[in-house]
Design an enzyme around this catalytic site. Structure first.
Site, short mmCIF file in Angstrom:
data_model
loop_
_atom_site.label_atom_id
_atom_site.label_comp_id
_atom_site.label_asym_id
_atom_site.label_seq_id
_atom_site.Cartn_x
_atom_site.Cartn_y
_atom_site.Cartn_z
N HIS A 1 0.87 -1.18 0.00
CA HIS A 1 0.00 0.00 0.00
C HIS A 1 0.91 1.24 0.00
CE1 HIS A 1 -3.07 -2.81 2.01
NE2 HIS A 1 -3.41 -2.64 0.75
N GLU B 1 1.93 3.67 3.04
CA GLU B 1 2.39 3.09 4.31
C GLU B 1 3.91 3.18 4.37
OE1 GLU B 1 -1.61 0.34 4.36
OE2 GLU B 1 0.33 -0.66 4.53
N GLU C 1 1.42 -5.37 10.79
CA GLU C 1 0.92 -3.99 10.91
C GLU C 1 1.73 -3.28 11.98
OE1 GLU C 1 -1.33 -2.48 9.10
OE2 GLU C 1 -2.36 -4.13 8.07
#
Ligand SMILES: [Zn+2]
Length: 335
Positions: free
Chosen positions: A57, A60, A215
């Site tokens: 992404h 990010e 994450e």
């Protein structure tokens, strides 16, 4: 080969293509395979094939900066590299405009799903798949295969650093990896319950790698990330690269969640009864009416059941969130 050994700057300046280059260092053969994609093949036999991907992404940025710093230190010969290493920056055109993607969410395009789409993201996903397949296949048969696909999230989380452990289809979970993740400052593990088209599932399922979607806190623009929050994982990754050693911690502080229900948007008037600033892993009391539509409602089944990845702004028929429940590590089948 890469100016000032800054792959990120080079790749952002050449977001769609770069000519292949191979350079011989004393310690390794270093190859720029495409823009944002570098392999390091140590001259000494390596026991671990490690993939670090970031920026699947585009917005990010923190994991891209962290992986870039690691690679720069290797190329500067400040950090020894004992593992076979593949570094991938995923979506550079999106990174350049500070967006998650330009046309399609790339982390929904793996395990062949890119073949049904067109445009840059689909093409790049196909290239990334092939690169990872070649990288693992070219390593020694005995090499341990590991892939950390690094992300940051738009939404806040009760556990800002968490991983998604791809569905293993009856294979056991890795006790060594769970220890490594805990030592890396990961606060929670979400055990996925089904096949997906994410990059980590691709490496796990098709290449038998220990692979995770990792994450690492919240999205911020380049240069505005607080890297002091990533001290633990920076240390564990650098030790892994330098010594081929997976540091482990088994304090039992890391929470483990399994999926108990998928929430499906079944009608146009489907509603999720959560606040706009909802944080992932927020839990509810039993009986709370979490969703409603003209066709259904969802009542929370047990005190403490929690919600992750809520999103009702999706077409009817798609997933609006996952209900998860904490489980004890001792209840998992570990190897
Ligand atoms: Zn992401």
């Amino acid at each position: 080969m890469i100016k000032q050994h800054d792959l990120l700057a080079f790749s952002l300046a050449n977001p769609t293509h770069a000519e292949k280059k191979v350079e011989d260092y004393e310690f390794a053969e270093v190859s720029l395979l495409e823009t944002g994609i570098v392999t390091i093949e140590p001259k000494q036999k390596a026991q671990i094939s490690l993939v670090l991907s970031a920026g699947i992404h585009g917005n990010e940025t923190a994991p891209m900066e962290m992986a870039n710093d690691i690679l720069k230190d290797i190329l500067d010969e400040k950090l020894a590299c004992s593992v076979r290493l593949l570094v991938i920056f995923g979506n550079l055109p999106a990174a350049n405009i500070g967006k998650r993607f330009t046309q399609v969410n790339m982390n929904r395009l793996f395990s062949g799903a890119w073949q049904k789409e067109e445009g840059f993201e689909a093409q790049r996903a196909g290239l990334i798949e092939k690169t990872i397949a070649d990288f693992f296949n070219e390593g020694p048969d005995s090499a341990q295969r590991i892939h950390y696909d690094l992300h940051t999230a738009i939404r806040g989380s009760k556990y800002p650093k968490f991983v998604v452990y791809p569905y293993l289809h009856e294979r056991p979970y890795s006790a060594e990896q769970i220890g490594f993740l805990e030592a890396s400052g990961i606060e929670a593990v979400l055990l996925s319950h089904q096949s997906t088209t994410t990059l980590s599932y691709f490496s796990s399922e098709q290449h038998n790698a220990s692979a995770f979607t990792v994450e690492l806190g919240q999205v911020a623009p380049f240069g505005e990330n607080d890297h002091s929050k990533l001290t633990a994982i920076r240390h564990t990754l650098r030790t892994l690269i330098k010594d081929e050693k997976l540091i482990g911690s088994h304090d039992g502080n890391m929470k483990i969640f399994q999926v108990i229900d998928g929430l499906n948007k079944d009608a146009d008037d489907y509603q999720l009864n959560i606040d706009a600033d909802f944080e992932n892993f927020t839990s509810f009391d039993a009986g709370f009416k979490l969703t409603q539509s003209q066709l259904s409602e969802y009542l929370v089944k047990q005190d403490g059941d929690a919600l992750v990845f809520p999103n009702a702004k999706i077409p009817v028929g798609q997933r609006a969130g996952l209900m998860v429940r904490e489980v004890a590590l001792s209840s998992l089948e570990l190897n």
